[in-house]
Scaffold this active site. Sequence first.
Site, PDB file in Angstrom:
ATOM      1  N   PRO A  52       0.853  -1.191   0.000  1.00  0.00           N
ATOM      2  CA  PRO A  52       0.000   0.000   0.000  1.00  0.00           C
ATOM      3  C   PRO A  52       0.890   1.242   0.000  1.00  0.00           C
ATOM      4  CG  PRO A  52      -0.013  -1.045   2.152  1.00  0.00           C
ATOM      5  CD  PRO A  52       0.765  -1.938   1.247  1.00  0.00           C
ATOM      6  N   HIS A  53       0.472   2.283  -0.705  1.00  0.00           N
ATOM      7  CA  HIS A  53       1.320   3.471  -0.807  1.00  0.00           C
ATOM      8  C   HIS A  53       0.471   4.716  -0.955  1.00  0.00           C
ATOM      9  CE1 HIS A  53       0.649   3.513  -5.221  1.00  0.00           C
ATOM     10  NE2 HIS A  53       0.602   2.194  -5.059  1.00  0.00           N
TER      11      HIS A  53
END
Length: 141
Positions: A52-53
């Site tokens: 996730p970013h």
Amino acid sequence: ISKGAGMIRPNMATMLGFVATDAGIAPELLQGPAFTLVQSPSTGFGSGVAIPHGRIEGLSHVTGLFVRLAQPLAYDAVDNLPVDLVFVLLSPKQASVSHLKALAQVSRAFRNRQFVDNLRGAMSVDALYALFATLDSRHAA
């Protein structure tokens, strides 16, 4: 890269708390409309890996947090399997190029089966740190 503690309970809020502390920002910056963490199926690579970013205001540099979960976390991954290896990547809002470069480097690393197996087999924080430090030196340019 900074060293962190071992295994944690699977909870995205806990992971974001760790990354906020590591990045030296207020945890509130990782909540609400100012911050959207990309958690789409494209960030769940499969084989138990997720990246996730997101990009946020107030962050001075690209930072990441790797977590090996004690219990796999249900995640909308491409193979529908839960994840046990999570790398949360955060970048300053204005750092699009740096964010994409860091995301590409992390993605390449997690596509390497040997690297992933080594992460799962690492028995200490120091061993995990050494794996990521080696990765840094191989991709420095």
